[in-house]
Design a protein around this motif. Structure first.
Motif, PDB file in Angstrom:
ATOM      1  N   LEU A 109      52.105 -18.541  38.121  1.00  0.00           N
ATOM      2  CA  LEU A 109      53.139 -19.213  38.800  1.00  0.00           C
ATOM      3  C   LEU A 109      54.142 -18.374  39.555  1.00  0.00           C
ATOM      4  O   LEU A 109      54.616 -18.455  40.606  1.00  0.00           O
ATOM      5  CB  LEU A 109      53.765 -20.245  38.031  1.00  0.00           C
ATOM      6  N   PRO A 154      55.109 -24.139  30.870  1.00  0.00           N
ATOM      7  CA  PRO A 154      54.869 -22.706  31.432  1.00  0.00           C
ATOM      8  C   PRO A 154      55.379 -21.995  30.402  1.00  0.00           C
ATOM      9  O   PRO A 154      56.256 -22.151  29.359  1.00  0.00           O
ATOM     10  CB  PRO A 154      55.618 -22.840  32.738  1.00  0.00           C
ATOM     11  N   SER A 178      51.114 -21.287  33.822  1.00  0.00           N
ATOM     12  CA  SER A 178      51.020 -22.778  33.718  1.00  0.00           C
ATOM     13  C   SER A 178      50.816 -23.233  32.449  1.00  0.00           C
ATOM     14  O   SER A 178      49.890 -22.550  31.800  1.00  0.00           O
ATOM     15  CB  SER A 178      50.573 -23.549  34.715  1.00  0.00           C
ATOM     16  N   GLU A 179      51.476 -24.429  31.731  1.00  0.00           N
ATOM     17  CA  GLU A 179      50.818 -25.070  30.664  1.00  0.00           C
ATOM     18  C   GLU A 179      49.901 -24.013  29.646  1.00  0.00           C
ATOM     19  O   GLU A 179      48.777 -24.000  29.313  1.00  0.00           O
ATOM     20  CB  GLU A 179      49.659 -25.968  31.204  1.00  0.00           C
ATOM     21  N   VAL A 211      44.693 -20.814  32.526  1.00  0.00           N
ATOM     22  CA  VAL A 211      46.100 -20.872  33.166  1.00  0.00           C
ATOM     23  C   VAL A 211      46.235 -20.450  34.583  1.00  0.00           C
ATOM     24  O   VAL A 211      45.334 -19.770  34.884  1.00  0.00           O
ATOM     25  CB  VAL A 211      47.063 -20.202  32.261  1.00  0.00           C
TER      26      VAL A 211
END
Lengths: 138, 138
Positions: A105, A34, A115-116, A102
């Motif tokens: 979050l 993240p 995220s990611e 993405v």
């Protein structure tokens, strides 16, 4: 017409534990952590409807890329034949624009956790767009 | 950091029957016509592996957009409440970058015909990327 130029202005920046290109995953879903998107204060109105759970496309400026590369080995694997860069996702390309799909979050004011994200720390952000589902209502 | 600027250079241009923003579809799959991507000669090596049938993402510079818009009515519909532009696909945004997922229909040297492109005639092209299928091999 090839003499035209346009200027892009960062709307914010990435805050990420990724600092070294050699260590960064090649795609977000290959283990990227993240990361925070930190927006400029003047963008408050433009980000106001971004909410936790939203799927977004972050458009970044890959400021540590080489802009004079026209062909490359996909994924840096010299066993794969050279490909024109527009058939690869290499960051090294004439206009080093990154696309990152993405999910949001968390939000804290001008800071949005996603995220990611495989972008490096301090990568400039140029734009954010909602993911369009061809089936869902637009 | 907000003083930084970056320069983008068109790698080519759109040739399309669409000339009027008011007449253009809002998304490619809402009736946009095929259009030609006309690349600069120096990009020959970078486009060499783009082939008929490929799904690609064309990244454009929406040069007729307004860059000082931060909130807008989605799809120009004043009955819908104002949204922050980063939650919309409006072309009017701080960095007017367009994303267009299209399929290659034909190639003639530096000219590539693609399906359903909602960009206006003479829109600059900044980048082309392959569509990544999360399931397929990369």
């Amino acid at each position: 017409m090839s003499q035209r130029r346009y200027e892009v202005v960062p709307i914010g920046w990435v805050e990420s534990p990724l600092v070294d290109r050699a260590e960064a995953p090649r795609q977000g879903d290959e283990g990227a952590p993240p990361a925070w998107l930190v927006f400029e204060p003047e963008m408050a109105d433009a980000i106001r409807d971004l909410s936790v759970g939203d799927q977004i496309i972050v458009i970044s400026w890959l400021d540590r890329a080489s802009r004079d590369v026209l062909s490359t080995h996909p994924r840096g694997d010299v066993d794969r034949p050279l490909s024109g860069v527009f058939s690869t996702r290499s960051p090294d390309r004439p206009n080093p624009i990154g696309l990152h799909r993405v999910r949001i979050l968390a939000r804290e004011g001008l800071r949005i956790l996603v995220s990611e994200l495989e972008a490096l720390d301090r990568t400039p952000i140029l734009d954010v767009k909602p993911v369009l589902d061809p089936i869902a209502e637009r």
